[in-house]
Design an enzyme around this catalytic site. Structure first.
Site, mmCIF file in Angstrom:
data_model
loop_
_atom_site.group_PDB
_atom_site.id
_atom_site.type_symbol
_atom_site.label_atom_id
_atom_site.label_comp_id
_atom_site.label_asym_id
_atom_site.label_seq_id
_atom_site.Cartn_x
_atom_site.Cartn_y
_atom_site.Cartn_z
ATOM 1 N N HIS A 183 0.856 -1.185 0.000
ATOM 2 C CA HIS A 183 0.000 0.000 0.000
ATOM 3 C C HIS A 183 0.890 1.233 0.000
ATOM 4 C CE1 HIS A 183 -3.366 -2.608 1.862
ATOM 5 N NE2 HIS A 183 -3.600 -2.425 0.578
ATOM 6 N N GLU A 188 1.793 3.803 3.005
ATOM 7 C CA GLU A 188 2.328 3.297 4.274
ATOM 8 C C GLU A 188 3.855 3.361 4.242
ATOM 9 O OE1 GLU A 188 0.190 -0.474 4.506
ATOM 10 O OE2 GLU A 188 -1.723 0.592 4.361
ATOM 11 N N ARG A 208 -3.252 4.718 -2.086
ATOM 12 C CA ARG A 208 -3.135 3.385 -1.491
ATOM 13 C C ARG A 208 -2.914 2.279 -2.524
ATOM 14 N NH1 ARG A 208 -5.364 0.025 2.779
ATOM 15 N NH2 ARG A 208 -6.582 -1.721 1.982
ATOM 16 N N HIS A 212 2.828 -3.470 6.749
ATOM 17 C CA HIS A 212 1.867 -2.391 6.494
ATOM 18 C C HIS A 212 1.910 -1.372 7.626
ATOM 19 C CE1 HIS A 212 -0.919 -4.679 3.592
ATOM 20 N NE2 HIS A 212 -0.027 -5.575 3.943
ATOM 21 N N GLU A 221 1.105 -4.574 11.094
ATOM 22 C CA GLU A 221 0.647 -3.187 10.963
ATOM 23 C C GLU A 221 1.463 -2.378 11.965
ATOM 24 O OE1 GLU A 221 -1.575 -1.884 8.882
ATOM 25 O OE2 GLU A 221 -2.752 -3.575 8.139
#
Lengths: 362, 291
Positions: free
Chosen positions: A82, A85, A142, A213, A287
């Site tokens: 993405h 990020e 994104r 991410h 994440e």
């Protein structure tokens, strides 16, 4: 010519400074950095172009490990699926630097470099990443950069909804303007296809799959579909919780561990799910920071602490993976050898007894 | 005879003890690559509807005791965070969810769902934490109605912001030097120190919208202050036009809002007008220059 020489020298110095890894870097800087990693570590680092983006750019990974005459097992890590990020590619760069910095002196890292190859893709969604660097208004892009079809004028497919893993079932949109648009079909995106192709070729060898991410501070385990459980869910949770504990020990940050439908949202077509589905046993989504205060625009002064804690988490998973494969391997070999020796001893003892008895009878 | 026995011995050893070492690569059955990757293990039940639109699996709402690390409690807790900022936030007080300790949810017959939560909230500037008990109600039905929140917190007000707020207020009250700014934080997460209180004020103001727009399927954060412009002070209130970008986690959308915001130490933050900005689709075309 003098100017270009000066800027070439400046870049070289830049990348050797400690504070290179405390700043975000655009795609040409990351490409130059990959070349530098190969140049400076020719015996352990090579690169591989394994696909093309929509805009025909190379998708490149670094293969890092001590060379071997036999086929080696592998760890896969990709960052930047993405575009917005940015902390993720920064982490991939940090990870590479860290294993290269420590493998000669740290016995554990050395052992893992001997037994494993690390396949690291610093930026998977190259088109999207470059687009997010274009100006302030594109920073929060994104998706990929493929154009919409069927009269839809928006751009991009969510690469992490485009994999052949329960594709299109949940947590996706069929509207091409949406941020979670899953594409016209599974693997419509060349970037997702490139990863699928590589994983397919290497399936027997990959022990762990990590995809990086941001944000939310989570470690996600398969699957994204609420009604499907991974066969080794307990193992995945145990290893994930161990990684979260290792992360917390670094700077006190809490990372929550669970399936995506439990701790975040249901989704399908993710690379993590695809990896688990084709048999890679340990498949995780990281994440990274933060929890919403800055979100995607994490300040550069948080790059270092974020990378330090994420490194500890990743190393926990990789160490577990390595030890499970290689200490179990050694244990199996040892056990088999002992069994063999015991069997040989017993056989010879029986035979000698028979011979003696035969001779006595005779 | 002896040689035969010796050969027999050797043969027995070799045949028995051939080490076939296998590296274990994980427990449980693995799905072969030639098997359809979309296949679902037998016995699993999926409810799907084949509609052309977004969600095709029915989300079953958790009732009863909630797992504090699962999303239903966290989404509800974030709504409480937004509520607290609308009540207590300022350019020097911005509250974020720290931990969910416990929670429960129940259906309220045909009217909606009620949550009860025990939380720790943290004020980001002073780093002071407080324990909060909250109740919130998500109205059901067709109309998009804002959740209703009640919360009581201990310890959050310990941060003494009066002096800073007063100084900031006096500094910007006179209309001869109106402030403005944009891209806070910038792409690298940076902001000028002088912009920080305006960023915080933007976050608090955004909380009014985020609270209003929240439901059990959303999780909002402010992604960025795209720009703000100070207007003439009116009725002793500092006034600003804000353009904020909100990030909605479940849809992953970036949603643009324009706000008319007022603030003073006595009155707190008020949002007088809000205007949703449509997503710019034609803005997505590739730029002419390539990197």
């Amino acid at each position: 010519m003098c100017v270009s020489m000066y800027s070439a020298v400046w870049s070289r110095e830049e990348t050797t400074e400690r504070n290179y890894y405390t700043r975000y870097h655009n795609m040409s800087e990351i490409t130059a950095w990959m070349e530098q990693m190969k140049r400076e570590n020719p015996d352990v680092v090579s690169s591989m172009v394994y696909g093309q983006t929509y805009e025909r750019r190379n998708i490149t990974l670094l293969k890092i490990g001590l060379s071997s005459t036999v086929r080696k097992k592998a760890i896969w890590m990709d960052c930047g699926i993405h575009a917005r990020e940015w902390i993720a590619p920064a982490f991939c760069q940090y990870f590479v630097r860290e294993i290269l910095r420590t493998y000669k002196t740290d016995t554990k890292v050395n052992e893992m470099m001997k037994n494993l190859d690390f396949y690291i893709t610093p930026v998977l969604n190259v088109d999207g990443y470059i687009y997010s660097w274009h100006n302030e208004s594109t920073r929060l892009w994104r998706k990929s950069r493929s154009p919409g079809t069927g009269g839809c004028t928006c751009y991009g497919t969510d690469l992490n909804r485009n994999f052949y893993a329960n594709w299109g079932m949940v947590g996706v949109s069929t509207d091409c303007c949406s941020e979670t648009y899953c594409g016209t079909k599974a693997l419509s995106e060349s970037e997702a296809w490139a990863v699928t192709d590589m994983l397919g070729k290497m399936r027997e060898d990959i022990l762990a799959f990590l995809t990086i991410h941001s944000y939310s501070q989570l470690i996600l385990v398969p699957y994204g579909h609420p009604n499907i459980s991974a066969p080794n869910y307990d193992e995945l949770m145990e290893v994930g919780l161990g990684a979260a504990k290792a992360i917390k020990a670094v700077h006190g940050m809490d990372y929550t561990v669970g399936t995506s439908p439990d701790v975040l949202y249901a989704n399908s077509g993710s690379s993590r799910d695809f990896a688990r589905l084709i048999g890679i046993p340990l498949s995780f989504t990281f994440e990274l920071r933060d929890k919403g205060e800055h979100g995607f625009e994490l300040p550069e002064d948080q790059i270092q602490p974020t990378c330090e804690e994420a490194y500890a988490g990743a190393q926990h998973i990789i160490t577990y993976t390595h030890d499970k494969a290689f200490y179990s391997y050694a244990a199996t070999v040892t056990a088999t050898l002992w069994t063999t020796l015991l069997a040989a001893w017993v056989s010879s003892a029986i035979l000698l007894t028979i011979i003696c008895m035969y001779k006595q009878v005779k | 005879m002896g040689w035969t026995l010796l050969i027999l011995l050797v043969v027995l050893t070799v045949v028995h003890g051939n080490p076939t070492v296998m590296v274990r690569t994980g427990s449980g059955p693995t799905v072969g690559f030639d098997q359809h990757p979309n296949s679902v293990p037998l016995g699993e039940d999926i409810q799907t509807t084949t509609e052309g639109e977004s969600e095709v699996v029915e989300e079953v709402m958790t009732t009863g005791v909630l797992n504090p690390s699962h999303y239903p409690a966290r989404r509800a807790a974030t709504v409480v965070q937004h509520y607290l900022n609308t009540r207590y936030g300022s350019p020097y007080r911005w509250i974020f969810l720290s931990t969910v300790h416990s929670g429960s949810a129940e259906d309220v017959a045909e009217m909606g769902r009620k949550y009860q939560l025990e939380l720790t909230m943290q004020e980001m500037i002073s780093n002071v934490s407080g324990q909060c008990s909250a109740e919130l109600f998500f109205p059901g039905g067709e109309g998009q109605s804002a959740p209703q929140v009640q919360a009581s917190c201990e310890g959050l007000h310990q941060s003494n912001t009066t002096a800073q707020e007063e100084a900031f207020y006096q500094q910007h009250r006179a209309s001869n030097n109106l402030v403005s700014g944009n891209n806070i934080p910038d792409s690298y997460g940076h902001m000028e120190p002088s912009m920080k209180p305006f960023w915080q004020l933007g976050g608090v103001a955004s909380s009014f919208i985020m609270l209003r727009e929240s439901n059990e399927s959303t999780l909002y954060n402010m992604a960025q202050v795209a720009n703000f412009t100070q207007l003439e002070t009116e009725k002793d209130q500092l006034r600003f036009n804000y353009h904020v970008l909100l990030h909605e986690m479940i849809s992953q959308e970036i949603i643009h809002w324009k706000l008319l915001v007022t603030w003073s130490p006595e009155q707190g933050v008020q949002v007088l007008q809000t205007e949703l900005q449509p997503k710019c689709h034609h803005c997505e075309a590739p730029p002419n220059t390539t990197n």
